[in-house]
Design an enzyme around this catalytic site. Structure first.
Site, short mmCIF file in Angstrom:
data_model
loop_
_atom_site.label_atom_id
_atom_site.label_comp_id
_atom_site.label_asym_id
_atom_site.label_seq_id
_atom_site.Cartn_x
_atom_site.Cartn_y
_atom_site.Cartn_z
N CYS A 173 0.81 -1.23 0.00
CA CYS A 173 0.00 0.00 0.00
C CYS A 173 0.84 1.26 0.00
O CYS A 173 1.84 1.35 0.71
CB CYS A 173 -0.86 0.08 1.26
SG CYS A 173 -1.96 -1.28 1.44
N ARG A 208 -11.98 0.26 -6.38
CA ARG A 208 -11.68 0.23 -4.95
C ARG A 208 -11.16 1.58 -4.46
O ARG A 208 -11.34 1.95 -3.30
CB ARG A 208 -10.62 -0.86 -4.72
CG ARG A 208 -10.14 -0.99 -3.30
CD ARG A 208 -9.07 -2.08 -3.22
NE ARG A 208 -8.28 -1.90 -2.00
CZ ARG A 208 -8.59 -2.39 -0.82
NH1 ARG A 208 -9.66 -3.13 -0.69
NH2 ARG A 208 -7.84 -2.15 0.22
#
Ligand code: XMP
Length: 495
Positions: free
Chosen positions: A314, A410
């Site tokens: 991430c 997303r």
């Protein structure tokens, strides 16, 4: 001694797993008495607290099957077409066996002249269509084929295939199949569904290999008697059509996938799912604050997924400046979710068994893992070599590469036109089979629970809430001390 979680997590710091350390409690039970059974969501029970993340380098059929066989669950990703995602779910639900072999199909009118068709397999299957969508007509084994003359190899498969091979129902579990292979002295056996379509191939060697692995506990089975399988979808209008097909394919639980779940889009999607499929458990998220969680709890979600920017791939916290240290996020969200009986999934940032112990002891009921599972045999993709190391690709669903296939939903959720990556593409080392390393990891988690004096998930959560569980923040030096240090060369081997 030490601090209660309530005190430690209310001082204005964002802590992650490595920042904190638990103080040992009192042991009055053996390690094997620790019960890790838990809830994924309000109505889904698991016997181990492990969830495979809906990522396209983590969860497809093999992972979903293995995780269910282990007593956990896999959530099938949606970075593909509706048909592809539905196929993955259907295949996974067609199995009762812990692993899936690669299957090769030919049609009776094909010829097999060069033998390349066999690939690594010793057996290929013959069906009318040459695909796995019609019933089994016969088989060709590599050893039989090798005995043919060159001219025979040019001939049609129908001329030399073995018809009516011995098969077993795909509803058989490992014990059933292993028993039949032993009693009938079979070298291999195809497993077929009700329509006589081949769904798996098990060899005597496979059975031997499985017998050398840790014994499987209780598998995750749904009310339909089949493996539990979850799926993720986004919050776009088109996801409603996707969901309709997934429900028909038999998913047991739905994850609404978003990096920031406290949105109008997600709330509307939860309302829609609750109205349309009242018997389907819905997991909302991701959230990291009580405020976000409260908004989804109001919508009657059955589970909450916690984590923002904590995943190994991430870059959300760097790109967007939002997120939270995962230990704090799990503690805060689970403290409100618990009041409503809603299980929490600690999603991302798990890189060792200690992190799992921490996540669960801070209030989560399960952990969702990407990188921890990605280098396994069961993860999609093939192994390659990088700098002499055997690795598999692992990528963030917010990486540019993944987003070209549609996973941008997303991260955008709305109509943003310019795509900004919130994840990276990389590789992780070969870890072998999840059927081996997950049971060892669970044994390590049990040892952690034992040290804390918690004999079950419920007792860990009670120790946390009552303030009996004590913890402290580790300084940088304490973290160094807590790892291996002062050695020139060593190998980290856990089992
Ligand atoms: P681990 O640490 O287990 O994390 O590899 C997996 C989790 O990370 C999330 N995820 C992402 N987060 N950008 C992000 O900010 C991404 O590209 C990305 N891809 C996955 C997701 O929650 C997953 O379960």
């Amino acid at each position: 001694d030490g601090f209660s979680a309530e005190k430690l997590f209310n001082q204005g710091y964002s802590y992650t797993y490595d920042d904190v350390i638990f103080l040992p409690g009192f042991i009055d039970f053996p390690t094997d008495a620790v019960n890790l059974s838990t809830k994924l969501s309000r109505n889904i029970d698991l016997s181990i607290p492990c969830v495979a993340s809906p990522m396209d380098t983590v969860t497809e059929t093999s992972m979903a099957v293995a995780m269910a066989a282990l007593g956990g669950i896999g959530i099938v990703h949606y970075n593909n077409t509706i048909d592809q995602q539905v196929d993955v779910v259907r295949f996974a639900k067609a199995h009762q066996f812990p692993f899936v072999s690669e299957l090769i199909f030919v049609s009776p009118s094909d010829s097999i002249h060069c033998g390349d068709e066999f690939g690594k397999s010793q057996t290929i299957f013959v069906t009318e269509t040459g695909r796995n969508d019609s019933s089994l007509l016969g088989i060709v084994t590599k050893s039989d084929w090798e005995r043919l003359s060159d001219s025979e190899k040019e001939g049609r498969v129908s001329a030399y295939m073995e018809v009516n091979p011995e098969t077993l129902p795909s509803s058989y579990n490992f014990k059933d199949v292993a028993g039949c292979i032993a009693s009938k002295k079979l070298k291999f056996v195809p497993l077929v569904n009700e329509d006589e379509q081949v769904v798996n191939l098990v060899t005597a060697d496979d059975v031997e290999r499985m017998n050398s692995l840790p014994k499987l506990g209780l598998p995750s089975l749904g009310k339909d008697g089949k493996f539990l399988v979850g799926a993720a979808v986004g919050t776009r209008e088109s996801d409603k059509e996707r969901l309709e097909h997934l429900v028909k394919a038999g998913i047991n639980v739905l994850v609404i996938d978003s990096s920031q779940g406290n949105s109008e889009y997600q709330i509307n999607m939860i309302k829609y799912v609750k109205r349309t499929y009242p018997n389907l458990d819905v997991i909302g998220g991701n959230v990291v604050t009580k405020y976000q969680a409260a908004n989804l709890i109001k919508q009657d979600v059955d589970g909450l997924r916690v984590g923002m920017g904590s995943g190994s791939i991430c870059t959300t916290q760097e790109v967007c400046a939002v997120g939270r240290g995962q230990a704090t996020a799990v503690y805060k969200v689970s403290s409100i979710a618990e009041q409503h009986g809603i299980p929490v999934i600690a999603d991302g940032g798990i890189s060792n068994s200690g992190h799992i112990v921490k996540a669960l002891s801070l209030g989560a009921s399960t952990v969702m893992m990407g990188s921890f599972l990605a280098g396994s045999n069961e993860a999609p993709g093939t192994y390659e070599y990088k700098n002499g190391l055997r690795v598999k690709k692992y990528r963030g669903m917010g990486s540019l590469e993944a987003m070209t296939k549609g996973s941008d939903a997303r991260y955008l959720g709305d109509t943003a036109k310019l795509k900004i990556a919130q994840g990276v593409v990389g590789s992780v080392a070969d870890k072998g089979s999840v059927l081996k390393f997950v049971p060892y990891t669970m044994q390590a988690v049990k040892q952690g629970f034992q040290d804390l004096g918690a004999s079950s998930m419920q007792s860990a959560h009670e120790l946390l809430r009552s303030g009996t569980l004590r913890l402290e923040v580790r300084t940088g030096a304490a973290q160094v001390e807590g790892g291996v240090h002062g050695l020139v060369g060593y190998e980290k081997k856990y089992f």
